[in-house]
Every structure is written in structure tokens, then in C-alpha cells.
Design a protein around this motif. Structure first.
Motif, PDB file in Angstrom:
ATOM      1  N   ARG A  63       5.076   7.030   3.053  1.00 50.63           N
ATOM      2  CA  ARG A  63       4.186   6.672   1.965  1.00 50.63           C
ATOM      3  C   ARG A  63       3.675   5.239   2.036  1.00 50.63           C
ATOM      4  NH1 ARG A  63       5.779   5.812  -2.733  1.00 50.63           N
ATOM      5  NH2 ARG A  63       3.811   6.331  -3.757  1.00 50.63           N
ATOM      6  N   GLU A  64       4.471   4.314   2.536  1.00 53.36           N
ATOM      7  CA  GLU A  64       4.182   2.901   2.343  1.00 53.36           C
ATOM      8  C   GLU A  64       3.892   2.160   3.650  1.00 53.36           C
ATOM      9  OE1 GLU A  64       8.018   2.646   0.177  1.00 53.36           O
ATOM     10  OE2 GLU A  64       6.839   1.452  -1.259  1.00 53.36           O
ATOM     11  N   PHE A  65       2.873   1.298   3.571  1.00 53.79           N
ATOM     12  CA  PHE A  65       2.449   0.521   4.731  1.00 53.79           C
ATOM     13  C   PHE A  65       2.048  -0.853   4.204  1.00 53.79           C
ATOM     14  CE2 PHE A  65       1.319  -0.392   8.839  1.00 53.79           C
ATOM     15  CZ  PHE A  65      -0.039  -0.394   9.155  1.00 53.79           C
ATOM     16  N   GLY A  84      -2.280 -13.325  12.988  1.00 53.68           N
ATOM     17  CA  GLY A  84      -1.940 -13.905  11.694  1.00 53.68           C
ATOM     18  C   GLY A  84      -1.357 -12.909  10.717  1.00 53.68           C
ATOM     19  N   TYR A  85      -1.205 -11.675  11.154  1.00 56.36           N
ATOM     20  CA  TYR A  85      -0.704 -10.616  10.275  1.00 56.36           C
ATOM     21  C   TYR A  85       0.481  -9.890  10.910  1.00 56.36           C
ATOM     22  CZ  TYR A  85      -5.461 -11.086   8.419  1.00 56.36           C
ATOM     23  OH  TYR A  85      -6.651 -11.574   7.915  1.00 56.36           O
ATOM     24  N   ASN A  86       1.326  -9.347  10.066  1.00 60.65           N
ATOM     25  CA  ASN A  86       2.364  -8.409  10.483  1.00 60.65           C
ATOM     26  C   ASN A  86       2.351  -7.232   9.518  1.00 60.65           C
ATOM     27  OD1 ASN A  86       3.781  -9.683  12.761  1.00 60.65           O
ATOM     28  ND2 ASN A  86       4.222 -11.288  11.264  1.00 60.65           N
ATOM     29  N   VAL A  87       2.839  -6.104  10.002  1.00 66.22           N
ATOM     30  CA  VAL A  87       2.869  -4.919   9.147  1.00 66.22           C
ATOM     31  C   VAL A  87       4.239  -4.256   9.228  1.00 66.22           C
ATOM     32  CG1 VAL A  87       0.400  -4.398   9.209  1.00 66.22           C
ATOM     33  CG2 VAL A  87       1.910  -3.506  11.011  1.00 66.22           C
ATOM     34  N   SER A  88       4.494  -3.454   8.202  1.00 66.26           N
ATOM     35  CA  SER A  88       5.717  -2.649   8.177  1.00 66.26           C
ATOM     36  C   SER A  88       5.384  -1.270   7.638  1.00 66.26           C
ATOM     37  CB  SER A  88       6.783  -3.293   7.279  1.00 66.26           C
ATOM     38  OG  SER A  88       7.203  -4.536   7.781  1.00 66.26           O
ATOM     39  N   CYS A 128       0.844  -1.188   0.000  1.00 68.07           N
ATOM     40  CA  CYS A 128       0.000   0.000   0.000  1.00 68.07           C
ATOM     41  C   CYS A 128       0.881   1.240   0.000  1.00 68.07           C
ATOM     42  CB  CYS A 128      -0.907   0.013   1.223  1.00 68.07           C
ATOM     43  SG  CYS A 128      -1.922   1.511   1.360  1.00 68.07           S
ATOM     44  N   ALA A 129       0.517   2.196  -0.847  1.00 67.45           N
ATOM     45  CA  ALA A 129       1.244   3.459  -0.887  1.00 67.45           C
ATOM     46  C   ALA A 129       0.248   4.601  -1.023  1.00 67.45           C
ATOM     47  CB  ALA A 129       2.224   3.477  -2.056  1.00 67.45           C
TER      48      ALA A 129
END
Lengths: 110, 119
Positions: free
Chosen positions: A72-74, A63-67, A23-24
Motif C-alpha cells: 500500500r505505501e510508498f 537527492g531523493y530516497n524511497v521506501s 503515499c498510500a
């Protein structure tokens, strides 16, 4: 055009496979969100990021991880996909008190 | 904790009829925002309106109108003279600020109301 860009639009995974949803946003806004949409359950918050370098769990983070790579970006990562993660995923940002959404990713886990 | 309830799961109306979509919310904050979003069959989420908790004026935009009543914690949405293009799922949402601000706002959605307008 300003907005939120999500990739991919469609994805089919086998149980146990991993993948990352990208995602941006080009609205220069601090907060970003990942939601999942399931029939009859509306949109539920998975993770959010208040600003670059920070992330927090939402309602359904398991069950999820994010960065949050930069402002701008996720990205959202499924390390070991499960059929229960079959859903439509939306990324969003909230400039000027108005949620802008990406076009969504339809994910099927077989 | 914040909560948004859209009790109407599905509504069917005949074209040109008026229809009201209900939204009831719960929040402990005195400052909050309410939203309506439209999700047509194509799947994207389209912003319709945002209302600040301090502004109880009703709003009209073409065939759309919104009735915000803090006394009953409701933010109902009326479509006048419905059209087939209004067929969609409509979501009501509530946004609160974190304590102390910080730029992040938790946005909670209702489960949506599916509107079908029959020609």
C-alpha cells in the motif's frame, strides 16, 4: 473511496532540512510511482516501485530516497532539501493501464 | 527511449471555438499505451483517455475527440465548442512495458499544453 492518498498537501522547508512525503494506495496494485512537476517540464519520474520490496531510479532520482514499506505505501524522502527541489510532487499507481494520481504535495525549499 | 512532444506550450481560444492539442510520440515498442490527462487550476490530474497501440479507431466522448495515427506517431486531442471549464493544462503520456513484462510500465509525459478559453 478507492484512490491514492498523499500527505502533506503543503510543506515549507529550509535548505538542509529533511522530510518524508507519504503515499498510500488502496487499489491493491503492485506498481507505484513518484513524479515531480515543474513549470514547462511536465511530470518527471523520480523513483518507481514495480512491486513490494523493489524500487528503482527514474529520470531525476538525485537527492531523493524511497521506501516501499508494503504493497500500500510508498514514501519519498528528502534527506537534505535544496531549493532545486521546490516542486509539486505526485504519487501514482497504475491499475488496469490507467495512472491514478494523488492530489499532490506542494513543496517549497527556502 | 520513449519521448512525448507537445509542441504547443499555450493556446488561447474564444469560448465555443474548436481547438486541437497536438501530441507526437516516439517509441521502439510495438505495444504501448497513450494517455491524455487534464490538470485544472485546482492542480489534480484527471484521466481523460487511454488508447492501446493496436486500436487506431478514433474516439469521441461528448465534446472531446481523439485522433490516433500510428503512421505519423500522433495522438491529437480536439475539444469541440470549447467552454471556460476546459481551461487547464493538458498532458499527453506514453506507457511502455519493460522487456519481459513484470508488471511495471514506464510512463513518460509531455511538457503539457496550457489551454485558456476566454469567455
Amino acid at each position: 473511496n478507492a484512490g491514492v492518498t498523499q500527505t502533506p498537501k503543503f510543506q515549507v522547508l529550509k535548505t538542509g532540512q529533511s522530510m518524508t512525503l507519504q503515499c498510500a494506495q488502496d487499489m491493491n496494485h503492485n506498481s507505484m510511482y513518484w513524479y515531480r512537476q515543474d513549470p514547462g517540464m511536465g511530470l518527471r519520474l523520480i523513483y518507481y516501485s514495480a512491486s513490494e520490496g523493489t524500487t528503482d531510479k527514474g529520470e531525476v532520482p538525485n537527492g531523493y530516497n524511497v521506501s516501499r514499506l508494503n504493497k500500500r505505501e510508498f514514501s519519498l524522502r528528502l534527506e537534505s532539501a535544496a531549493p532545486s527541489q521546490t516542486s509539486v510532487y505526485f504519487c501514482a499507481t497504475l491499475p488496469r493501464q490507467k495512472l491514478f494520481f494523488g492530489s499532490g504535495t506542494q513543496l517549497s525549499v527556502l | 527511449a520513449q519521448k512525448v512532444t507537445q509542441a504547443q506550450t499555450e493556446i488561447s481560444v474564444v469560448e465555443k471555438e474548436d481547438v486541437t492539442l497536438d501530441c507526437v510520440y516516439e517509441t521502439r515498442d510495438t505495444t504501448y499505451y497513450l494517455f491524455w490527462y487534464k490538470q485544472p487550476p485546482s492542480g489534480e490530474l484527471v484521466f481523460l483517455i487511454r488508447r492501446n497501440s493496436f486500436d487506431e479507431q478514433n474516439e469521441i466522448s461528448g465534446r472531446y475527440s481523439w485522433n490516433f495515427q500510428k503512421s505519423t506517431s500522433s495522438f491529437n486531442f480536439t475539444i469541440t465548442a470549447s467552454q471556460v471549464v476546459d481551461s487547464a493544462v493538458y498532458f499527453c503520456a506514453l506507457s511502455e512495458a519493460l522487456q519481459g513484462g513484470g508488471g511495471y510500465q514506464k510512463v513518460t509525459f509531455g511538457t503539457g499544453t496550457k489551454l485558456q478559453v476566454i469567455p
